[in-house]
Design a protein around this motif. Structure first.
Motif, PDB file in Angstrom:
ATOM      1  N   ALA A  37      29.224  37.794  -7.830  1.00 60.29           N
ATOM      2  CA  ALA A  37      28.103  38.298  -7.028  1.00 60.29           C
ATOM      3  C   ALA A  37      27.937  37.517  -5.722  1.00 60.29           C
ATOM      4  O   ALA A  37      27.055  37.822  -4.932  1.00 60.29           O
ATOM      5  N   GLY A  38      28.771  36.497  -5.524  1.00 65.93           N
ATOM      6  CA  GLY A  38      28.739  35.800  -4.232  1.00 65.93           C
ATOM      7  C   GLY A  38      28.086  34.435  -4.250  1.00 65.93           C
ATOM      8  O   GLY A  38      27.617  33.954  -3.222  1.00 65.93           O
ATOM      9  N   ALA A  39      28.033  33.788  -5.424  1.00 65.56           N
ATOM     10  CA  ALA A  39      27.378  32.477  -5.529  1.00 65.56           C
ATOM     11  C   ALA A  39      28.043  31.422  -4.646  1.00 65.56           C
ATOM     12  O   ALA A  39      27.391  30.506  -4.153  1.00 65.56           O
ATOM     13  N   ARG A  40      29.361  31.562  -4.446  1.00 62.41           N
ATOM     14  CA  ARG A  40      30.074  30.592  -3.627  1.00 62.41           C
ATOM     15  C   ARG A  40      29.497  30.518  -2.217  1.00 62.41           C
ATOM     16  O   ARG A  40      29.344  29.455  -1.640  1.00 62.41           O
ATOM     17  N   GLU A  41      29.201  31.700  -1.666  1.00 66.89           N
ATOM     18  CA  GLU A  41      28.636  31.749  -0.317  1.00 66.89           C
ATOM     19  C   GLU A  41      27.267  31.107  -0.264  1.00 66.89           C
ATOM     20  O   GLU A  41      26.878  30.505   0.732  1.00 66.89           O
ATOM     21  N   ILE A  42      26.528  31.272  -1.361  1.00 64.57           N
ATOM     22  CA  ILE A  42      25.181  30.699  -1.427  1.00 64.57           C
ATOM     23  C   ILE A  42      25.278  29.173  -1.303  1.00 64.57           C
ATOM     24  O   ILE A  42      24.513  28.535  -0.594  1.00 64.57           O
ATOM     25  N   GLU A  87      30.648  14.195   6.894  1.00 66.99           N
ATOM     26  CA  GLU A  87      30.237  15.532   6.487  1.00 66.99           C
ATOM     27  C   GLU A  87      29.378  15.478   5.231  1.00 66.99           C
ATOM     28  O   GLU A  87      29.420  14.522   4.481  1.00 66.99           O
ATOM     29  N   MET A  88      28.608  16.537   5.006  1.00 69.10           N
ATOM     30  CA  MET A  88      27.804  16.581   3.797  1.00 69.10           C
ATOM     31  C   MET A  88      28.524  17.427   2.749  1.00 69.10           C
ATOM     32  O   MET A  88      29.009  18.511   3.038  1.00 69.10           O
ATOM     33  N   TYR A  89      28.595  16.876   1.573  1.00 72.29           N
ATOM     34  CA  TYR A  89      29.257  17.591   0.484  1.00 72.29           C
ATOM     35  C   TYR A  89      28.286  17.730  -0.668  1.00 72.29           C
ATOM     36  O   TYR A  89      27.411  16.891  -0.848  1.00 72.29           O
ATOM     37  N   ARG A  90      28.458  18.784  -1.466  1.00 73.99           N
ATOM     38  CA  ARG A  90      27.533  18.936  -2.594  1.00 73.99           C
ATOM     39  C   ARG A  90      27.963  18.083  -3.769  1.00 73.99           C
ATOM     40  O   ARG A  90      27.187  17.766  -4.650  1.00 73.99           O
ATOM     41  N   SER A  91      29.229  17.720  -3.787  1.00 71.55           N
ATOM     42  CA  SER A  91      29.709  16.941  -4.919  1.00 71.55           C
ATOM     43  C   SER A  91      30.715  15.897  -4.460  1.00 71.55           C
ATOM     44  O   SER A  91      31.520  16.152  -3.576  1.00 71.55           O
ATOM     45  N   HIS A  92      30.620  14.718  -5.036  1.00 68.86           N
ATOM     46  CA  HIS A  92      31.604  13.679  -4.784  1.00 68.86           C
ATOM     47  C   HIS A  92      32.358  13.406  -6.076  1.00 68.86           C
ATOM     48  O   HIS A  92      31.739  13.177  -7.117  1.00 68.86           O
ATOM     49  N   VAL A  93      33.675  13.433  -5.997  1.00 70.98           N
ATOM     50  CA  VAL A  93      34.497  13.108  -7.154  1.00 70.98           C
ATOM     51  C   VAL A  93      35.066  11.714  -6.918  1.00 70.98           C
ATOM     52  O   VAL A  93      35.882  11.513  -6.019  1.00 70.98           O
ATOM     53  N   LEU A  94      34.598  10.734  -7.703  1.00 70.41           N
ATOM     54  CA  LEU A  94      35.046   9.363  -7.519  1.00 70.41           C
ATOM     55  C   LEU A  94      36.212   9.075  -8.452  1.00 70.41           C
ATOM     56  O   LEU A  94      36.075   9.152  -9.667  1.00 70.41           O
ATOM     57  N   LEU A 117      37.466  24.730  -2.292  1.00 71.31           N
ATOM     58  CA  LEU A 117      36.266  23.897  -2.411  1.00 71.31           C
ATOM     59  C   LEU A 117      36.304  22.686  -1.480  1.00 71.31           C
ATOM     60  O   LEU A 117      35.427  21.831  -1.528  1.00 71.31           O
ATOM     61  N   GLY A 118      37.332  22.647  -0.639  1.00 67.16           N
ATOM     62  CA  GLY A 118      37.546  21.480   0.207  1.00 67.16           C
ATOM     63  C   GLY A 118      36.336  21.081   1.036  1.00 67.16           C
ATOM     64  O   GLY A 118      36.146  19.907   1.334  1.00 67.16           O
ATOM     65  N   LYS A 119      35.521  22.056   1.438  1.00 67.69           N
ATOM     66  CA  LYS A 119      34.369  21.727   2.279  1.00 67.69           C
ATOM     67  C   LYS A 119      33.140  21.351   1.466  1.00 67.69           C
ATOM     68  O   LYS A 119      32.132  20.919   2.014  1.00 67.69           O
ATOM     69  N   GLU A 120      33.190  21.575   0.153  1.00 67.70           N
ATOM     70  CA  GLU A 120      32.001  21.311  -0.669  1.00 67.70           C
ATOM     71  C   GLU A 120      32.169  20.058  -1.521  1.00 67.70           C
ATOM     72  O   GLU A 120      31.198  19.432  -1.915  1.00 67.70           O
ATOM     73  N   VAL A 121      33.408  19.767  -1.845  1.00 71.10           N
ATOM     74  CA  VAL A 121      33.675  18.679  -2.779  1.00 71.10           C
ATOM     75  C   VAL A 121      34.533  17.625  -2.088  1.00 71.10           C
ATOM     76  O   VAL A 121      35.544  17.953  -1.479  1.00 71.10           O
ATOM     77  N   LYS A 122      34.085  16.386  -2.183  1.00 71.49           N
ATOM     78  CA  LYS A 122      34.829  15.316  -1.548  1.00 71.49           C
ATOM     79  C   LYS A 122      35.425  14.419  -2.629  1.00 71.49           C
ATOM     80  O   LYS A 122      34.731  14.028  -3.572  1.00 71.49           O
TER      81      LYS A 122
END
Lengths: 119, 598
Positions: A40-45, B2-9, B37-42
């Motif tokens: 449903a597009g959660a990734r974009e969210i 950059e801001m990431y939602r998740s950090h993998v240590l 996920l490269g832009k969300e997870v570091k």
């Protein structure tokens, strides 16, 4: 490094990136990322949330994800938990996600209209 | 950043590197890219997180989930399940020994829960190659504060009042050392970091250098300001190439930011640090030998006094502290002497990092307040002894230390209580041994080490330890004589009182302390020609159980001295006169028919 002030300013800027690693976040935003959510597009969210959080310079928000919570027809779902209070937003899109950051997370206003199924 | 939602240590301490964390990291990054996920997870490479026996280990934030013993094949599932869908991968979680449930978050683990991390505050948490991450965790703030808000005397006073004592071995008050050097006449003055960690089983300094190099640089600069020095040297052993590499990166980054160099924080204070790589002679950890080695001389010690505070590098006043001591300095400046002094015991303030090794379930690095009991460290944090075996002793302080038997497990660990038990804190190595270890053999191991590492400058150390080792070899091979124990004691006393430096003066300690608590083991080796622990091979007799032996003939084929004979499909026998006790038959028998008799 020219002064202690300069270091302090730099530190505050850098801390935003590091706060993910704190374990005591005031606010936790959880996006449902089961197969249904992703479809449903959660990734974009998540992307939109991240962008807006950065723009607003919000520290102390943990953005995490969970799997299917069982309300597949209302996906994408997003839950905001602050203290003991939890709010679930349904049928979120990019724009709604950004608005949730601005209204709910910055100003503390729950957007009630987006928490119930649209009639 | 950059801001990431998740950090993998991903832990990249030496332990995890040797269990192939790099391939796990690469696999994780590949799958993160594959899922976009490269832009969300570091993915962040950190220093040692501590639980080395569980490596490679990974922590995922903000959830704080802890995965252990990873293989590259596990990466796909972590990314597709955890990072994408938020589902914790149950099979990769840790289940502590004796517990029925798996642990999701690292802060639920007893191993982490019971620790107080000051010296290791950043190790395993930040990327050691990023000065930015260090700054974000209040790095270089103590230096800034000292330079712009404190006088050099106030810095010295703060360290004095904190009660910090040297973490390298002897436990000398750090602030006092700084004060002596600050007051000494002579110019220029120098700051030296002793990173020549060489005790068997100790790796706390290595972990700090690899995991948080900036904390050492910052502390050295603070000391430079306090004593009036503009130059620092880090003497690190060549066997620590990763530490050297990360230190080099850290120094370059600190210079780039103007945190080392000239006019630091605009205060007119200049300070810079250079690395000296030592070729790994144990004696170079001895401060006077280390200084000689930096000067380009042979790494041999000289008598003290004069102490380095008066006449150190090139005869100039020098502060020399070990890595862990340095790592404690910035938090003391930031949080105050009182804060530090409130942790620990009356005479031993703060925390101590221990390297748990040997027969213990959780091996690795732990940092606990001084005064924590041995039982808490070994059983609560260390998880006790594996395989249902009995705890026998803990060896502390490396070759300069000694062992502590089970009856003293409730001793609070601080400098004084350990020395009362005949051992020392030393660098903090803790080698735990169980009932299968022979204490004479253990003493022999440490003596062998110092005997090999003796620089040879003084006779008591060069010849005395050699003679002691010969006696121990005699005892453990069943050729011990009446009077050997007394001879060992006499030699020990003479070496202790006449050797030139700390290495020689403490070399007999492992023998003396095992004699103190396990004298009967020495006696049974000498009088009964028996090793009570069943560890000294040459004291054992090998025997084939005729009922279990199938007569396969494998043992007789493998026996190097043709001591085993027998007909095919008939029980074989060992001729004790021909047997050289190599143990090959014992190891290779498929029917467990060969046993040892003490």
């Amino acid at each position: 490094m020219k002064s202690l002030d300069e270091l302090d300013k730099l530190r505050q800027k850098l801390q935003q990136d590091m706060q993910v690693r704190d374990n005591d976040h005031e606010v936790r935003v959880t996006v449902s990322m089961g197969t249904c959510g992703i479809a449903a597009g959660a990734r974009e969210i998540v992307q939109a949330m991240l962008e807006e959080l950065k723009e607003q310079g919000l520290n102390n928000v943990a953005l995490t994800q969970t799997s299917c919570v069982g309300l597949c027809q209302h996906e994408p779902l997003l839950e905001v938990a602050r203290g003991g209070e939890k709010t679930t937003y349904i049928n979120v899109d990019r724009e709604k996600a950004r608005e949730i950051v601005r209204k709910h997370l910055v100003q503390g206003q729950v957007i009630k209209d987006w928490t119930n199924p649209e009639k | 950043m950059e801001m990431y939602r998740s950090h993998v240590l991903v832990c990249a301490g030496a332990g995890c590197i040797s269990s192939a964390c790099k391939s796990v990291q690469t696999a994780l990054m590949e799958h993160i890219d594959k899922h976009g996920l490269g832009k969300e997870v570091k993915v962040v490479e950190t220093g040692c997180m501590g639980p080395c026996d569980l490596g490679p280990v990974v922590m995922i934030f903000p959830d704080g989930v802890f995965y252990r013993k990873l293989k590259p094949e596990d990466a796909a599932e972590i990314v597709s399940e955890h990072l994408l869908k938020g589902k914790v991968v149950q099979r990769l979680l840790h289940q502590p020994v004796g517990q029925t449930e798996k642990v999701t978050s690292f802060d639920q683990l007893d191993f982490f829960k019971r620790q107080t991390r000051i010296a290791l505050r950043n190790t395993g948490v930040i990327n050691p190659e990023s000065v930015e991450e260090y700054i974000a965790r209040d790095g270089y703030r103590a230096l800034g504060q000292a330079l712009s808000q404190m006088t050099p005397q106030q810095v010295v006073d703060t360290i004095k009042e904190s009660g910090l004592r040297g973490r390298g071995g002897a436990g000398f008050p750090t602030g006092l050392k700084w004060e002596f050097t600050a007051r000494a006449t002579g110019s220029p003055k120098y700051v030296v970091c002793n990173a020549d960690e060489g005790d068997p089983g100790a790796f706390m300094d290595r972990s700090i250098l690899e995991g948080d190099p900036h904390s050492v640089l910052e502390a050295m600069a603070i000391c430079g300001y306090a004593i009036g020095a503009a130059k620092g040297y880090i003497y690190v052993r060549a066997e620590y190439p990763l530490a050297v590499e990360r230190l080099e990166t850290a120094i370059a980054k600190a210079r780039e930011y103007g945190l080392l160099g000239t006019n630091i924080f605009g205060t007119g204070f200049d300070f810079d640090v250079e690395i000296r790589v030592g070729a790994g002679a144990f004696v170079c950890g001895e401060e006077t030998a280390l200084l000689a080695s930096i000067e380009g001389q042979r790494g041999e010690p000289r008598p003290k006094p004069p102490f380095p505070a008066q006449a150190g590098l090139w005869g100039k006043p020098t502060v020399i502290n070990n890595v862990e001591t340095w790592a404690n300095v910035p938090p003391i400046i930031l949080k105050g002497a009182q804060w530090f002094a409130s942790i620990g015991t009356e005479k031993s303030k703060g925390t101590k990092v221990f390297a748990l090794a040997g027969k213990v379930n959780n091996t690795g690095l732990v940092e606990v307040p001084m005064g924590t009991t041995l039982r808490e460290i070994i059983f609560d944090i260390g998880g006790g002894i594996p395989g249902g075996k009995k705890f026998k002793a803990v060896q502390t302080g490396g070759p300069s230390g000694g062992c502590i038997p089970a009856e003293y497990l409730d001793t609070p660990v601080d400098y004084e209580s350990l020395s009362k038990l005949g051992t020392i804190m030393g660098s903090g190595g803790m080698i735990i041994v169980d009932e299968d270890t022979c204490m004479v053999d253990l003493a022999k191991f440490f003596l062998e080490f110092v005997q090999e590492e003796s620089c040879g400058k003084c006779a008591p150390c060069r010849i005395g330890t050699k003679r002691m080792l010969e006696i121990l070899e005699r005892i453990t091979t069943g050729r011990g004589r009446e009077g050997d124990i007394e001879l060992l004691e006499e030699l020990s006393q003479v070496i202790k009182s006449s050797a030139l430096c700390g290495l020689g003066q403490t070399a007999p300690n492992p023998v003396l302390s095992t004699l103190r608590y396990f004298r009967s083991e020495y006696e049974s080796h000498i009088r009964d020609k028996k090793c009570p622990a069943g560890a000294c091979r040459s004291m054992l007799a090998y025997y084939i159980n005729p009922e279990a032996c199938k007569g396969c003939g494998l043992c007789s084929k493998l026996c190097p001295t043709e001591a085993i004979t027998g007909e095919k499909k008939q029980p074989h026998v060992i001729d004790p006169d021909k047997c050289i006790k190599c143990g090959t038959c014992f190891e290779k028998c498929k029917f467990n028919a060969i046993t040892t008799v003490n």
